[in-house]
Design a protein around this motif. Structure first.
Motif, short mmCIF file in Angstrom:
data_model
loop_
_atom_site.label_atom_id
_atom_site.label_comp_id
_atom_site.label_asym_id
_atom_site.label_seq_id
_atom_site.Cartn_x
_atom_site.Cartn_y
_atom_site.Cartn_z
N SER A 1 -8.20 25.34 -30.85
CA SER A 1 -8.27 24.66 -29.56
C SER A 1 -7.32 23.49 -29.57
O SER A 1 -7.05 22.89 -30.60
CB SER A 1 -9.69 24.18 -29.27
OG SER A 1 -10.08 23.21 -30.20
N ASP B 1 -7.36 27.07 -25.09
CA ASP B 1 -7.73 28.01 -26.14
C ASP B 1 -6.89 29.30 -26.05
O ASP B 1 -6.64 29.93 -27.07
CB ASP B 1 -9.22 28.38 -26.05
CG ASP B 1 -10.11 27.21 -26.43
OD1 ASP B 1 -9.91 26.67 -27.53
OD2 ASP B 1 -10.99 26.84 -25.63
N THR B 2 -6.49 29.66 -24.84
CA THR B 2 -5.71 30.88 -24.63
C THR B 2 -4.60 30.59 -23.63
O THR B 2 -4.55 29.52 -23.01
CB THR B 2 -6.60 32.02 -24.09
OG1 THR B 2 -7.08 31.65 -22.78
CG2 THR B 2 -7.79 32.27 -25.02
N VAL B 3 -3.73 31.57 -23.46
CA VAL B 3 -2.65 31.44 -22.48
C VAL B 3 -3.20 31.32 -21.07
O VAL B 3 -2.60 30.65 -20.21
CB VAL B 3 -1.69 32.65 -22.59
CG1 VAL B 3 -0.60 32.57 -21.52
CG2 VAL B 3 -1.04 32.71 -23.97
N GLU B 4 -4.34 31.91 -20.81
CA GLU B 4 -4.95 31.81 -19.48
C GLU B 4 -5.27 30.35 -19.13
O GLU B 4 -5.17 29.95 -17.98
CB GLU B 4 -6.22 32.66 -19.42
CG GLU B 4 -5.96 34.16 -19.54
CD GLU B 4 -5.02 34.67 -18.46
OE1 GLU B 4 -5.19 34.23 -17.29
OE2 GLU B 4 -4.13 35.46 -18.77
N ASP B 5 -5.68 29.57 -20.14
CA ASP B 5 -5.93 28.15 -19.90
C ASP B 5 -4.64 27.44 -19.51
O ASP B 5 -4.64 26.53 -18.67
CB ASP B 5 -6.54 27.51 -21.15
CG ASP B 5 -7.90 28.09 -21.50
OD1 ASP B 5 -8.65 28.43 -20.57
OD2 ASP B 5 -8.21 28.21 -22.69
N CYS B 6 -3.53 27.82 -20.15
CA CYS B 6 -2.24 27.23 -19.81
C CYS B 6 -1.87 27.55 -18.36
O CYS B 6 -1.32 26.69 -17.64
CB CYS B 6 -1.16 27.76 -20.75
SG CYS B 6 -1.38 27.34 -22.48
N VAL C 1 -1.21 27.11 -28.86
CA VAL C 1 -0.67 28.00 -27.82
C VAL C 1 0.60 27.38 -27.23
O VAL C 1 0.58 26.22 -26.81
CB VAL C 1 -1.71 28.25 -26.72
CG1 VAL C 1 -1.14 29.17 -25.65
CG2 VAL C 1 -2.99 28.83 -27.31
#
Length: 293
Positions: free
Chosen positions: A2, A47-52, A90
């Motif tokens: 994270s 935590d993931t690309v979706e958060d970006c 990430v």
């Protein structure tokens, strides 16, 4: 894994002020943001690309909000920063108007404080120490013939000590090395003051000089600053419900001789143990006079 991606906005001329700006910004569908003067920060846990992608969506929403007010972002002064203790994080390129925002590297300066990726503040301590030593050299140069302790003390407190204490409750060093770096600057001044004012003291023992000039160690002053901020937070002089929410008040279920005001929760690592709000609560528990102030 994270991490925290943080978007900094460096310069935009805000025409709205105070509550009008806050009410206007509240209509922006952004997850979390901070405002100070003409500075806007958007942040989210990554935590993931979706958060970006969510953070990019928030950024796009803020750009549209500013455009609706007739404002334009100064893109060269906008950048991103990721805070993480992991060796891997990430990667994502954030953009404004299809222009990629720059990444400043391992450190970024915000409102006069240098933040590194792991929030250790080692770089900031080194910077303020070097800057304070330069000003100390200037003070020593112009006050070589001074014989009045008040004049010498005023110069030191105004030009040198103020550098070492700016925003101290944020980056108060939790290690002996960091604390010693700051104290070394004051010891150099005390050595100079002892010579200039003819104060007798044992080499490397400057307690008589501190007493003569009515000064405290920087460590003691940092503790006072932390306790003063916590006291203002409790008294409502510092209006921050978010910080007040983080305080863990101790409510004993039976009468006890121990009167600690705060319950310190277990921390799995030193990183969590030395958070500013936890540090303040620990200092308050260790100070028998805190409840009486």
């Amino acid at each position: 894994m994270s991490s925290m991606s943080l978007y900094y906005h460096g310069s935009v001329h805000i025409c709205l002020r105070g509550n009008r700006l806050l009410r206007s910004m509240a209509s922006v569908p952004a997850h979390e943001f901070l405002l100070f003067a003409d500075d806007i920060k958007l942040f989210i846990r990554i935590d993931t690309v979706e958060d970006c992608k969510l953070l990019q969506h928030d950024l796009d929403a803020v750009v549209l909000w500013a455009r609706g007010l007739g404002l334009e972002f100064n893109i060269p002064k906008c950048h991103t920063m990721t805070y993480t203790r992991s060796n891997e994080h990430v990667m994502f390129t954030y953009t404004i108007n299809d222009i990629a925002l720059k990444q400043p590297g391992d450190c970024v300066m915000d409102l006069g404080i240098t933040f590194d990726r792991s929030l250790t503040f080692r770089t900031h301590i080194e910077k303020v120490t070097c800057k304070a030593l330069k000003f100390l050299g200037f003070v020593k140069k112009i006050s070589a013939e001074f014989k009045l302790s008040n004049s010498l003390k005023t110069l030191y407190c105004s030009f040198v000590r103020s550098i070492l204490e700016y925003g101290i409750i944020i980056w108060d060093p939790c290690t002996f090395d960091g604390s010693n770096q700051l104290e070394r600057v004051q010891r150099k001044f005390l050595k100079f003051a002892a010579s200039a004012l003819r104060i007798e003291c044992v080499p490397h023992e400057y307690q008589p000089v501190l007493q003569s000039l009515h000064l405290s160690t920087l460590c003691d002053r940092r503790k006072q600053a932390n306790l003063m901020f916590l006291s203002k937070l409790l008294n409502g002089e510092v209006d921050s419900p978010a910080l007040l929410y983080k305080l863990n008040f101790r409510v004993p279920s039976f009468y006890s001789r121990f009167s600690f005001p705060f319950q310190i929760l277990f921390s799995r690592c030193n990183y969590l143990k030395n958070r500013p709000i936890v540090r303040m609560m620990k200092m308050a528990n260790e100070d028998p006079l805190f409840l009486s102030t």
